[in-house]
Design an enzyme around this catalytic site. Structure first.
Site, mmCIF file in Angstrom:
data_model
loop_
_atom_site.group_PDB
_atom_site.id
_atom_site.type_symbol
_atom_site.label_atom_id
_atom_site.label_comp_id
_atom_site.label_asym_id
_atom_site.label_seq_id
_atom_site.Cartn_x
_atom_site.Cartn_y
_atom_site.Cartn_z
ATOM 1 N N HIS A 47 0.885 -1.157 0.000
ATOM 2 C CA HIS A 47 0.000 0.000 0.000
ATOM 3 C C HIS A 47 0.925 1.209 0.000
ATOM 4 O O HIS A 47 1.690 1.412 0.958
ATOM 5 C CB HIS A 47 -0.916 -0.018 1.227
ATOM 6 C CG HIS A 47 -1.957 -1.105 1.150
ATOM 7 N ND1 HIS A 47 -2.377 -1.823 2.239
ATOM 8 C CD2 HIS A 47 -2.643 -1.576 0.076
ATOM 9 C CE1 HIS A 47 -3.306 -2.699 1.830
ATOM 10 N NE2 HIS A 47 -3.475 -2.573 0.531
ATOM 11 N N GLU B 239 1.558 3.389 3.038
ATOM 12 C CA GLU B 239 2.006 2.753 4.291
ATOM 13 C C GLU B 239 3.508 2.550 4.138
ATOM 14 O O GLU B 239 3.970 1.596 3.522
ATOM 15 C CB GLU B 239 1.249 1.434 4.500
ATOM 16 C CG GLU B 239 -0.245 1.688 4.678
ATOM 17 C CD GLU B 239 -1.115 0.440 4.621
ATOM 18 O OE1 GLU B 239 -0.569 -0.681 4.699
ATOM 19 O OE2 GLU B 239 -2.337 0.586 4.487
ATOM 20 N N HIS C 228 2.973 -3.507 6.484
ATOM 21 C CA HIS C 228 1.921 -2.497 6.308
ATOM 22 C C HIS C 228 1.926 -1.503 7.469
ATOM 23 O O HIS C 228 2.772 -1.583 8.362
ATOM 24 C CB HIS C 228 0.551 -3.180 6.238
ATOM 25 C CG HIS C 228 0.330 -3.986 5.005
ATOM 26 N ND1 HIS C 228 -0.533 -3.612 4.006
ATOM 27 C CD2 HIS C 228 0.869 -5.166 4.601
ATOM 28 C CE1 HIS C 228 -0.517 -4.514 3.045
ATOM 29 N NE2 HIS C 228 0.330 -5.480 3.379
ATOM 30 N N GLU D 275 1.618 -5.140 10.667
ATOM 31 C CA GLU D 275 1.125 -3.759 10.732
ATOM 32 C C GLU D 275 2.026 -3.062 11.739
ATOM 33 O O GLU D 275 2.068 -3.455 12.907
ATOM 34 C CB GLU D 275 -0.325 -3.741 11.198
ATOM 35 C CG GLU D 275 -1.280 -4.548 10.328
ATOM 36 C CD GLU D 275 -1.677 -3.832 9.045
ATOM 37 O OE1 GLU D 275 -1.341 -2.633 8.900
ATOM 38 O OE2 GLU D 275 -2.307 -4.471 8.183
HETATM 39 ZN ZN LIG Z 1 -1.863 -2.070 4.142
#
Ligand SMILES: [Zn+2]
Ligand SMILES: *[C@@H]1O[C@H](CO)[C@@H](O)[C@H](O)[C@H]1NC(C)=O
Ligand SMILES: *[C@@H]1O[C@H](CO)[C@@H](O)[C@H](O)[C@H]1NC(C)=O
Ligand SMILES: *[C@@H]1O[C@H](CO)[C@@H](O)[C@H](O)[C@H]1NC(C)=O
Ligand SMILES: *[C@@H]1O[C@H](CO)[C@@H](O)[C@H](O)[C@H]1NC(C)=O
Ligand SMILES: *[C@@H]1O[C@H](CO)[C@@H](O)[C@H](O)[C@H]1NC(C)=O
Ligand SMILES: *[C@@H]1O[C@H](CO)[C@@H](O)[C@H](O)[C@H]1NC(C)=O
Length: 449
Positions: free
Chosen positions: A83, A86, A190, A281
């Site tokens: 992404h 990110e 991410h 994350e």
């Molecule tokens: Zn992501």
């Protein structure tokens, strides 16, 4: 004056790799080329394809034999910035490259990691999205690729018949990459939360759906992998839920249990490429101020290293015939684990199977050979930087067996896009049906030649 000018001219490139800053694609490429030049004995730089806007998807490989696989050396990968907005993963992976190259033959852990593992790093899977991002914590500008597609929804999905059929260039590049290397373990970085999320991300209501989570046959291993990251991270294990009210006990979550998604990369890696992948994350803020980058590196560095070391869990080895030659496409199955697509041997007869310590019954099957079942006691490999090496020697099958050729085998191609259907476990063939199909194919080949 002249001296000062020359001096600053020299200092700028020298300090580049250590700066905690956001670097654009041109700067990242320059940096990777510089690293590859300075550390050519332990690095190899190549592009796995181009983004929609034509930016190269650079991968740096690190290890004792960076240009090619060596028997017994597992292949590991990290993918950042899928992404585009990110961005912490992108920064951390460049810092990791710096740390690994500078630490080789200086830092004992780094030296052992690079001597025992081939590490592939893709700092940015979505360079176009990065370029389009605004420096914003939550806003989604730059998340998608240049065609406005979310790359983490664009992979084939074993549980769904309704995923997008048009694959983006960045996704195709990763799918092709998975065919060129037999990756064993991976993570995909991410931001927007702080948690380690593990497969599955999707379900179709079959036997995998348990208590709101979508549970894979290797759930025990995935929980261990996610916990290795979260507990080696300075705070992830405390279960920070950022803006979310989800319960991230121990800093981990099942992907589907958090929120279901179709066409994700981690399920694709695991189901179709037998590469165990989790999603990391790494920060509540997707695009944090540069002043926070050193702290993020310190928080994640031990976790990034400990996670790589987990590639040495379980068992590895070769399947050989009675002459000691490698057997390709043999199925290596662990009793009690019915993987949607089985783990198979590569052209070198090699297999890798991440397992927690314990006793396991392994069955190795191949159409031209008698099946072989052995019970093996598996120790904890990461401390020794090696999984247990165990080779299997098969005996040729005696002629005269009858063959059932009516069953088709859904996972025969490693980038398959077939929908596994509802209650997928019931539709997945047993080793036996797969075996008969392989046998039929083999006999067909023999007839032709
Ligand atoms: Zn992501
Ligand atoms: C490579 O080495 C040169 C000469 O020592 C140095 O100027 C440059 O900064 C190094 N590049 C990287 C990326 O380490
Ligand atoms: C990348 O950054 C460099 C150095 O800050 C700058 O000169 C260059 O114009 C930037 N390139 C792009 C495409 O933004
Ligand atoms: C790593 O490999 C190098 C080159 O083969 C060797 O000299 C060194 O002793 C090894 N170090 C460790 C810790 O395995
Ligand atoms: C960190 O990871 C190692 C594996 O490399 C593991 O043995 C250790 O328990 C982890 N640390 C914590 C605090 O969980
Ligand atoms: C595995 O089997 C060995 C005997 O081969 C036994 O001593 C050991 O306790 C078993 N371990 C587990 C975890 O069951
Ligand atoms: C799968 O089967 C279950 C139970 O039969 C059903 O509720 C569910 O809707 C089905 N899912 C799909 C995607 O067909």
């Amino acid at each position: 004056m002249l001296f000062l000018t020359l001096f600053s001219f020299w200092i700028t490139p020298l300090s580049f790799g250590l700066e905690f800053q956001y670097h654009n694609s041109t700067e990242v490429e320059q940096y990777l080329r510089g690293i590859n030049r300075n550390f050519s004995h332990i690095t190899h730089l190549h592009s796995i394809g181009k983004s929609v806007e034509g930016r190269e998807l650079w991968v740096l490989i690190l290890g004792q034999s960076p240009t090619e696989h060596r028997t017994g050396i597992p292949e590991f990968k990290y993918v950042g910035n899928m992404h585009g907005n990110e961005v912490v993963g992108r920064v951390l992976l460049l810092q990791l490259i710096d740390f690994l190259t500078k630490g080789y033959m200086n830092d004992p852990l780094v030296t052992k990691l690079l001597n025992s593992t081939r590490i592939h790093i893709l700092p940015s899977m979505n360079p176009d999205g990065f370029q389009a991002s605004s420096r914003d914590c939550m806003y989604s500008l730059g998340r998608f690729n240049n065609n406005g597609v979310d790359l983490n929804r664009n992979f084939p999905d074993a549980f769904s018949s309704t995923t997008e059929e048009v694959r983006e260039k960045e996704v195709v590049a990763v799918m092709e990459w998975l065919k060129t290397e037999k990756f064993v373990l991976s993570a995909n970085l991410h931001g927007g939360a702080v948690v380690a999320s593990y497969p599955y991300d999707n379900s179709n209501g079959g036997s995998e759906l348990q208590g709101g989570s979508s549970i894979s046959p290797d759930n025990d291993v995935f929980i261990h992998l996610a916990q290795t990251y979260s507990f080696n991270h300075s705070s992830m294990h405390k279960g920070d839920s950022c803006y979310d009210s989800k319960d991230f006990t121990g800093g981990i979550t099942n992907g589907f249990g958090w929120y279901p998604l179709q066409g994700g990369m981690q399920d694709y890696n695991y189901v179709w490429a037998q590469c165990l992948e989790i999603t990391l994350e790494l920060s509540c803020c997707k695009f944090p101020p540069e002043s926070e980058l050193p702290g993020l590196w310190n928080a994640n560095k031990p976790a990034l290293l400990a996670y790589i070391q987990q590639v040495h869990l379980g068992l590895k080895g070769q399947v050989l015939d009675s002459n000691g030659l490698p057997v390709q496409n043999a199925l290596v199955e662990v009793e009690g684990r019915r993987n949607l697509c089985p783990f198979t041997t590569d052209a070198n007869g090699e297999y890798y199977r991440l397992l927690l310590p314990g006793n396991y019954t392994i069955t190795v099957t191949h159409p031209a050979h008698e099946p072989l079942t052995e019970t093996i006691s598996v120790p904890y490999g990461p401390d020794k930087f090696s999984a247990l090496t165990h080779n299997f020697q098969l005996q040729r099958r005696l002629s005269g067996s009858t063959l059932d050729t009516t069953v088709t085998y859904p996972c025969s191609s490693r980038n398959g896009i077939q929908y596994l259907g509802n209650n997928s476990a019931a539709l997945v063939p047993s080793a036996f049906t797969a075996l008969t199909v392989f046998t039929a194919l083999l006999l067909h080949r023999l007839q032709l030649s």
